[in-house]
Design an enzyme around this catalytic site. Structure first.
Site, PDB file in Angstrom:
ATOM      1  N   CYS A   1       0.983  -1.184   0.068  1.00 60.41           N
ATOM      2  CA  CYS A   1      -0.121  -0.058  -0.003  1.00 60.41           C
ATOM      3  C   CYS A   1       0.824   1.232  -0.051  1.00 60.41           C
ATOM      4  O   CYS A   1       2.116   1.244   0.462  1.00 60.41           O
ATOM      5  CB  CYS A   1      -0.858   0.030   1.271  1.00 60.41           C
ATOM      6  SG  CYS A   1      -2.022  -1.403   1.394  1.00 60.41           S
ATOM      7  N   THR A   2       0.386   2.256  -0.307  1.00 61.76           N
ATOM      8  CA  THR A   2       0.840   3.551  -0.536  1.00 61.76           C
ATOM      9  C   THR A   2       0.866   4.323   0.983  1.00 61.76           C
ATOM     10  O   THR A   2       0.017   4.874   1.247  1.00 61.76           O
ATOM     11  CB  THR A   2       0.363   4.381  -1.504  1.00 61.76           C
ATOM     12  OG1 THR A   2       0.343   4.232  -2.750  1.00 61.76           O
ATOM     13  CG2 THR A   2       1.252   6.013  -1.477  1.00 61.76           C
TER      14      THR A   2
END
Length: 652
Positions: free
Chosen positions: A519-520
């Site tokens: 995930c960012t």
């Protein structure tokens, strides 16, 4: 004519006032000129209206009505005089509503009327229609609310003439010749008939002859157009005291008056009383308001509103700003997530009208709070799945601003280090991506992995497109522009790309990652900062004389300032750094070796690179650099090796 005794009954002349009829296109054109040309200039500007030709009047023309539309600002030839008569004058478009209110209306009307008075005093001007029929309009445009305040004035000079009689019998014999003159000759509104001849010059007028006024209205009462006032004042100034006057109308309701001047009330050496402000429908004096907000098509309103703030920049702050070059850019956004959302909104704010998204992801429940082009319903609206990001992002832009040309493509960009497992599909993706590069002027790289940017970087340089890159860390970001090859510049001076500082080719960084790595994970504000800087860098580049070939560095002569190569930001200490790095001759994405090989082999070259990163490193020379580095390291270590005999020396 013979003088009339003082005992003759006198009657004041009543006149029909002039009315204005203003079409909405007049205000549309005025707002356009205000934004683009007039700006803060409130000096008078030429305008013209048109009046129905007296020979074309009908029962609806009970008032002399001057029409104004978009053509009122044209500086070309006048309207067709066979149907209409031009009425020329000036518009005074002030900058604030307070200025509009504070102007001394009586004083400015007197000034306008005095201009006509001075021309009469000069004596060199005959009774030309253009000279004695002027229009002036005081206006203020509220361009944010599309409200237009305006007040027309038609200055007229008063003189004390009275009606002392009428002569209906004599009228009949003059009508045929007047009618023929009006129907066949260039329009003249006031003249004298002398033995069947038309006399237009004041110097040739004789008191014993009959004057003719061509009326511009068909009012039921015998009340001629107020235009007659200025002609009567000229006669009064020239010493005429008793005249016979025919008011000609094309409907057969002409009339013949005998007029007498009350010369005791005529001030010889002073400006006469001047009137002319147009009255409201209730008969009171006051300005009018045109509220076009409810009349204009909402899409057109949005279009004008988007341009408004941009064009206001050119009034004072940046008069040389080129908005057209921005508006005409075709922008390709690779990535429709957090960066893509914010970049697209900033681009629309700058007036960009053509935006295309490329992404292969669906909207998830975690996206809407960080990605402003999506909402909660987008997370499950496609048969329980999230909608495709690129397609939904494009549709959202159209909902925000209908005039934008926005498209979305669900497309997976082939990534370096990820071997080809479905060549037909990946070749199709490559071809489509290549076509999109051909169709656009600038490309933003906004993806969330390093290897996904490699192919777009190669395509961008091979096709000589503007390429901008934005990448995020947890509390840091990088915004940079890629260099372009120019025939005019030595390639050694070209600034580098995203990969120019690497000594290894990009590889698979997505496999075998934990959730926090997939995930960012970044501070939410970082994306906004990087996105805005990327767009502003792009806009500054377009305003530079050399565009994408601009050299980094400070300059005081540029419209929007310098055009740096890289901007690195750090939130832990709230700092930013501007960096500049040249291109690397062995770069895995922008080196001459890579571009030449790509131009030669196309997809075959890309496929080989995807399948084997070593092939790319060998092509660009990085493999040799690595080998030389290993060799140099080995030589250095060899030099540092100690023999057994040297041990005692080192120990000592």
């Amino acid at each position: 004519m013979s003088s009339v005794s003082a005992s003759t009954e006198r009657k004041h002349i009543k006149f029909t006032p002039i009315q204005s009829f203003v079409e909405s296109s007049f205000f549309t054109k005025l707002s356009e000129l205000k934004l683009d040309e007039f700006k803060l200039d409130s000096t008078k500007k030429e305008i013209k209206g048109f009046l129905t030709h007296p020979k074309r009047l009908n029962k609806f023309n009970d008032y002399p009505t001057i029409n104004f539309d978009y053509s009122s600002f044209d500086k070309g030839p006048d309207v067709n005089e066979d149907n209409n008569i031009s009425w020329k004058g000036y518009i005074y478009n002030v900058n604030t509503i307070e200025e509009f209110k504070d102007i001394d209306k009586q004083a400015i009307l007197k000034r306008w009327g005095t201009e006509i008075y001075n021309e009469i005093q000069d004596g060199s001007v005959d009774l030309s229609y253009e000279c004695f029929n002027k229009v002036h309009v005081l206006a203020f445009c509220d361009l944010k609310k599309y409200k237009f305040y305006y007040w027309f004035a038609f200055p007229t000079l008063h003189s004390p003439w009275n009606i002392i009689g009428a002569d209906g019998d004599s009228l009949k014999k003059f009508i045929p010749s007047i009618k023929e003159f009006v129907e066949t000759s260039k329009f003249v509104q006031f003249f004298q008939i002398n033995d069947g001849n038309i006399i237009e010059r004041v110097s040739e007028f004789q008191e014993s002859k009959i004057f003719v006024f061509i009326d511009t209205c068909l009012s039921q009462a015998c009340t001629p157009s107020v235009q007659l006032k200025n002609y009567l004042y000229v006669l009064a100034r020239k010493g005429f005291e008793n005249i016979d006057l025919i008011i000609y109308r094309n409907n057969g309701n002409s009339f013949y008056w005998k007029l007498q001047l009350d010369k005791d009330k005529l001030g010889i050496n002073e400006v006469p009383r001047i009137s002319g402000w147009e009255r409201l429908s209730n008969g009171k004096l006051g300005p009018r308001l045109a509220d076009l907000g409810s009349l204009i098509d909402p899409q057109e309103l949005a279009k004008q509103a988007v341009d408004l703030n941009l064009k206001l920049m050119k009034w004072r702050i940046a008069p040389n700003l080129d908005l057209d070059i921005i508006k005409n850019q075709r922008v390709l956004l690779l990535g429709a997530g957090t960066l893509g959302s914010y970049v697209s909104r900033a681009l629309m704010g700058w007036g960009v009208r053509n935006i295309t998204f490329v992404d292969n992801g669906r909207i998830s429940y975690s996206n809407p709070v960080r990605q402003p082009l999506f909402s909660f319903k987008d997370c499950f609206s496609d048969e329980g799945q999230g909608e495709w990001k690129a397609i939904r992002a494009a549709n959202t832009l159209k909902e925000i601003f209908p005039d934008v040309q926005s498209k979305g493509y669900n497309l997976e960009v082939p990534m370096i280090g990820h071997p080809v497992n479905n060549e037909t599909k990946q070749k199709s993706s490559f071809d489509k991506l290549s076509d999109l590069f051909d169709d656009h002027d600038v490309v933003f790289l906004l993806m969330d992995s390093r290897e996904s940017r490699w192919l777009p970087t190669v395509l961008g340089l091979a096709k000589n497109k503007i390429v901008l890159n934005a990448a995020l860390g947890f509390d840091s970001f990088l915004v940079m522009r890629h260099g372009n090859i120019s025939n005019a510049n030595n390639d050694d001076t070209r600034v580098g790309c995203y990969y120019c500082n690497d000594v290894v080719a990009p590889n698979d960084s997505l496999s075998d990652r934990t959730l926090d790595q997939m995930c960012t994970v970044t501070r939410p504000g970082v994306a906004l900062m990087a996105s805005s800087l990327a767009v502003e860098l792009f806009i500054s580049m377009l305003q530079h004389p050399n565009k994408q070939y601009a050299e980094p560095g400070p300059s005081n002569n540029l419209i929007l300032g310098e055009v740096p190569h890289q901007i690195r930001g750090f939130l832990h200490n709230y700092s930013q750094s501007k960096l500049q790095t040249p291109n690397y001759k062995h770069c895995s994405a922008c080196s001459k070796y890579v571009i030449d090989k790509f131009n030669e082999l196309g997809w075959e070259f890309v496929k080989n690179c995807l399948n084997d990163v070593t092939y790319l490193e060998e092509t660009c020379g990085l493999l040799k650099v690595q080998q030389e580095a290993d060799l140099a390291s080995s030589e250095l270590l060899k030099d540092l090796e100690l023999s057994d005999d040297d041990d005692s020396e080192w120990l000592d």
